[in-house]
Design a protein around this motif. Structure first.
Motif, PDB file in Angstrom:
ATOM      1  N   GLY A 242       0.741  -1.175  -0.021  1.00 16.05           N
ATOM      2  CA  GLY A 242       0.021   0.138  -0.069  1.00 16.05           C
ATOM      3  C   GLY A 242       0.894   1.201  -0.043  1.00 16.05           C
ATOM      4  O   GLY A 242       2.101   0.904  -0.030  1.00 16.05           O
ATOM      5  N   ALA A 243       0.163   2.265  -0.223  1.00 16.43           N
ATOM      6  CA  ALA A 243       0.993   3.836  -0.180  1.00 16.43           C
ATOM      7  C   ALA A 243       1.317   4.325   1.129  1.00 16.43           C
ATOM      8  O   ALA A 243       0.353   3.967   2.061  1.00 16.43           O
ATOM      9  CB  ALA A 243       0.130   4.606  -1.082  1.00 16.43           C
ATOM     10  N   ASP A 244       2.345   5.022   1.402  1.00 15.89           N
ATOM     11  CA  ASP A 244       2.589   5.463   2.616  1.00 15.89           C
ATOM     12  C   ASP A 244       1.739   6.648   2.623  1.00 15.89           C
ATOM     13  O   ASP A 244       1.462   7.123   4.046  1.00 15.89           O
ATOM     14  CB  ASP A 244       4.096   5.921   2.863  1.00 15.89           C
ATOM     15  N   ILE A 245       1.630   7.613   1.725  1.00 20.01           N
ATOM     16  CA  ILE A 245       1.067   8.760   1.818  1.00 20.01           C
ATOM     17  C   ILE A 245       0.136   9.067   0.623  1.00 20.01           C
ATOM     18  O   ILE A 245       0.410   8.812  -0.431  1.00 20.01           O
ATOM     19  CB  ILE A 245       2.219  10.304   1.812  1.00 20.01           C
ATOM     20  N   ILE A 246      -1.166   9.433   1.187  1.00 17.62           N
ATOM     21  CA  ILE A 246      -2.240   9.222  -0.158  1.00 17.62           C
ATOM     22  C   ILE A 246      -3.186  10.801  -0.054  1.00 17.62           C
ATOM     23  O   ILE A 246      -3.209  11.389   0.903  1.00 17.62           O
ATOM     24  CB  ILE A 246      -3.448   8.506   0.264  1.00 17.62           C
ATOM     25  N   PHE A 247      -2.940  11.632  -1.337  1.00 16.45           N
ATOM     26  CA  PHE A 247      -3.636  12.781  -1.637  1.00 16.45           C
ATOM     27  C   PHE A 247      -5.249  12.473  -1.720  1.00 16.45           C
ATOM     28  O   PHE A 247      -5.504  12.052  -3.021  1.00 16.45           O
ATOM     29  CB  PHE A 247      -3.100  13.554  -2.708  1.00 16.45           C
ATOM     30  N   GLU A 248      -5.955  12.352  -0.600  1.00 17.71           N
ATOM     31  CA  GLU A 248      -7.510  12.048  -0.738  1.00 17.71           C
ATOM     32  C   GLU A 248      -8.144  13.333  -1.645  1.00 17.71           C
ATOM     33  O   GLU A 248      -8.523  14.178  -0.732  1.00 17.71           O
ATOM     34  CB  GLU A 248      -7.799  11.642   0.410  1.00 17.71           C
ATOM     35  N   VAL A 249      -8.316  13.464  -2.564  1.00 18.43           N
ATOM     36  CA  VAL A 249      -8.998  14.582  -3.535  1.00 18.43           C
ATOM     37  C   VAL A 249     -10.390  14.365  -3.714  1.00 18.43           C
ATOM     38  O   VAL A 249     -11.042  15.167  -3.823  1.00 18.43           O
ATOM     39  CB  VAL A 249      -7.930  14.872  -4.576  1.00 18.43           C
ATOM     40  N   GLY A 250     -10.567  13.172  -4.019  1.00 11.42           N
ATOM     41  CA  GLY A 250     -12.081  12.772  -4.613  1.00 11.42           C
ATOM     42  C   GLY A 250     -12.965  12.855  -3.373  1.00 11.42           C
ATOM     43  O   GLY A 250     -14.275  13.225  -3.739  1.00 11.42           O
ATOM     44  N   GLY A 251     -12.920  12.228  -2.241  1.00 11.30           N
ATOM     45  CA  GLY A 251     -13.861  12.340  -1.312  1.00 11.30           C
ATOM     46  C   GLY A 251     -14.874  11.115  -1.133  1.00 11.30           C
ATOM     47  O   GLY A 251     -14.354  10.058  -1.240  1.00 11.30           O
ATOM     48  N   ALA A 252     -16.107  11.729  -1.526  1.00 14.84           N
ATOM     49  CA  ALA A 252     -17.156  10.625  -1.241  1.00 14.84           C
ATOM     50  C   ALA A 252     -16.769   9.293  -2.112  1.00 14.84           C
ATOM     51  O   ALA A 252     -17.069   8.149  -1.536  1.00 14.84           O
ATOM     52  CB  ALA A 252     -18.456  11.194  -1.646  1.00 14.84           C
ATOM     53  N   LYS A 253     -16.446   9.504  -3.393  1.00 14.27           N
ATOM     54  CA  LYS A 253     -16.189   7.826  -4.105  1.00 14.27           C
ATOM     55  C   LYS A 253     -14.924   7.464  -3.965  1.00 14.27           C
ATOM     56  O   LYS A 253     -14.692   6.344  -4.750  1.00 14.27           O
ATOM     57  CB  LYS A 253     -16.515   8.452  -5.466  1.00 14.27           C
ATOM     58  N   THR A 254     -13.934   7.947  -3.323  1.00 12.96           N
ATOM     59  CA  THR A 254     -12.439   7.803  -3.224  1.00 12.96           C
ATOM     60  C   THR A 254     -11.985   7.169  -2.100  1.00 12.96           C
ATOM     61  O   THR A 254     -11.029   6.590  -1.970  1.00 12.96           O
ATOM     62  CB  THR A 254     -11.578   8.545  -3.949  1.00 12.96           C
ATOM     63  N   LEU A 255     -12.552   7.721  -0.829  1.00 17.96           N
ATOM     64  CA  LEU A 255     -12.019   7.582   0.370  1.00 17.96           C
ATOM     65  C   LEU A 255     -12.133   6.252   1.025  1.00 17.96           C
ATOM     66  O   LEU A 255     -11.049   5.615   1.355  1.00 17.96           O
ATOM     67  CB  LEU A 255     -12.853   8.265   1.380  1.00 17.96           C
ATOM     68  N   ARG A 256     -13.098   5.187   0.684  1.00 15.68           N
ATOM     69  CA  ARG A 256     -13.233   4.083   1.041  1.00 15.68           C
ATOM     70  C   ARG A 256     -11.857   3.152   0.172  1.00 15.68           C
ATOM     71  O   ARG A 256     -11.246   2.312   1.004  1.00 15.68           O
ATOM     72  CB  ARG A 256     -14.342   3.349   0.723  1.00 15.68           C
ATOM     73  N   LYS A 257     -11.907   3.550  -1.002  1.00 16.54           N
ATOM     74  CA  LYS A 257     -10.542   3.157  -1.885  1.00 16.54           C
ATOM     75  C   LYS A 257      -9.358   3.463  -1.270  1.00 16.54           C
ATOM     76  O   LYS A 257      -8.400   2.419  -1.094  1.00 16.54           O
ATOM     77  CB  LYS A 257     -10.754   3.300  -3.234  1.00 16.54           C
TER      78      LYS A 257
END
Ligand code: NAP
Length: 357
Positions: A242-257
């Motif tokens: 897995g990734a060490d650092i994630i830029f969570e830009v999407g929100g609703a549809k991407t956070l679970r992923k």
């Protein structure tokens, strides 16, 4: 100095309704400077403000009927100095800070009241007065257009990678950084991560944009449209870690992923919400506590960064000669078109309005 101050205004009632007007050139007061604005970069936030949709901070929920000059990010030149200012001189090239009262450390609610381009007047105009402490020196090697891209996009990306490390101890070497999409924050994140020695993964809806990301040095790219299970692709690329650092830009549809492809002890930076601000019914975030604890994940909300971290970042940019990626420059009279172009999502990196001819 020009006679009048051209400016764009919004009543926060739609991208079609921004208007061009003019006002008197303001004068700097005690502890203030007047800046002649040269270039303004646009952010997703500015399109939200103009549409009346920037409503998730209660202290900056502006009055929609008031005229407001939008935008927060500019590069300009000091044109006049008020009393009791010793740090600057006429002609100095400077950048705005998004929240000028946020000088160091953790942002607090009261800082939000000084937000540029809502609730306070923004920078899409010829001249604006700034507190002398609310600007930073522009890196000499960058053009005005490039430098105008730093205040929100680059500082947010810098904080996503380094905000959990002490000032002066930036890192990233040996880490895997995943950025979602190819907008302003994510491309800044790609550039900073590469220069830091990290392995980078970029997702995008477009193969063409992914090609450009590769040219910028992305190690791995994933098209999230043609590969909706992109989180599994991240796990394969990282050999199951897995990734060490994630830029969570999407929100609703991407956070679970993001929870599914972050590493044990990893960091998810909650930055944006371009896929929506309310939970996706299919997103299965009901056990967010379990999602966080099962891999001891940190979910960190980000609101830009303080002035001292901005200056730290400028030194890093200069040291590594990073040039912010300007996709397109519009003329001042074309600002309305520029907002629509940004909102269409067809850009790669940043969109800029040239203010001074
Ligand atoms: N918290 C903060 O301090 C802070 C600071 C800056 C920005 N933000 C927020 O962060 C977000 C991005 O801002 P920005 O200025 O970089 O925006 P931007 O330049 O308009 O970029 C938005 C990008 O999002 C990508 N995208 C759209 N749907 C996606 C999805 N399902 N999965 C992954 N990526 C997707 C698109 O990339 P592709 O075209 O490549 O698909 C698009 O280019 C916004 O929500 C903004 O409000 C927050």
């Amino acid at each position: 100095m020009a006679e009048t101050n051209r400016q764009w205004q919004t009543r926060q009632d739609g991208l079609d309704k921004v208007t061009k007007t003019s006002s008197a050139i303001p004068k700097p007061g005690d502890g203030e400077v007047l800046v002649r604005i040269k270039a303004v970069s646009l952010n997703y936030r500015d399109t939200e403000v103009v549409m009346g949709l920037y409503n998730h901070h209660k202290t900056v929920d502006g009055e929609s009927s008031n005229d407001l000059v939008p935008c927060s990010d500019m590069c300009g030149e000091i044109a006049a100095i008020g009393p009791n200012v010793t740090a600057w001189k006429n002609g100095d090239r400077v950048l705005s800070t998004f929240i000028p009262s946020h000088q160091t450390g953790q942002i607090k609610e009261h800082h939000m009241a000084s937000g540029m381009g809502l609730p306070l007047e923004g920078v899409l105009q010829d001249y604006r007065v700034f507190p002398a402490t609310g600007i930073v020196k522009a890196p000499d090697y960058l053009s005005d257009e490039e430098a105008s891209c730093l205040p929100i996009a680059a500082v947010t990306a810098w904080m996503a990678i380094n905000g959990m490390r002490p000032l002066g101890q930036s890192g990233g070497k040996g880490e895997t950084v995943l950025v979602q999409g190819t907008g302003g924050v994510s491309i800044s994140g790609l550039q900073i991560a590469k220069a830091s020695g990290a392995t980078t993964i970029v997702t995008s809806s477009s193969d063409e944009k992914l090609k450009r990301a590769k040219e910028l040095g992305a190690d791995h790219v994933i098209n999230y449209r043609t590969n909706p299970d992109w989180e599994q692709a991240v796990m394969e690329i990282t050999k199951g870690n897995g990734a060490d650092i994630i830029f969570e830009v999407g929100g609703a549809k991407t956070l679970r992923k993001s929870f599914d492809c972050v590493t044990f002890g990893g960091l998810i930076n909650s930055i944006g919400y371009v896929t929506g601000k309310t939970d996706d019914p299919e997103g299965d975030l009901t056990n967010i506590n379990v999602l966080a604890l099962r891999k001891t994940v940190t979910l960190k909300g980000i609101i830009n960064g303080p002035r001292d971290r901005f200056e730290e970042m400028c030194d890093f940019y200069a040291q590594h000669r990073i040039n912010p990626l300007v996709d397109r420059v519009f003329g001042f009279d074309e600002a309305a078109k520029a907002f629509k172009f940004l909102y269409s999502g067809s850009h790669f990196g940043k969109v800029v309005v040239r203010v001074a001819p």
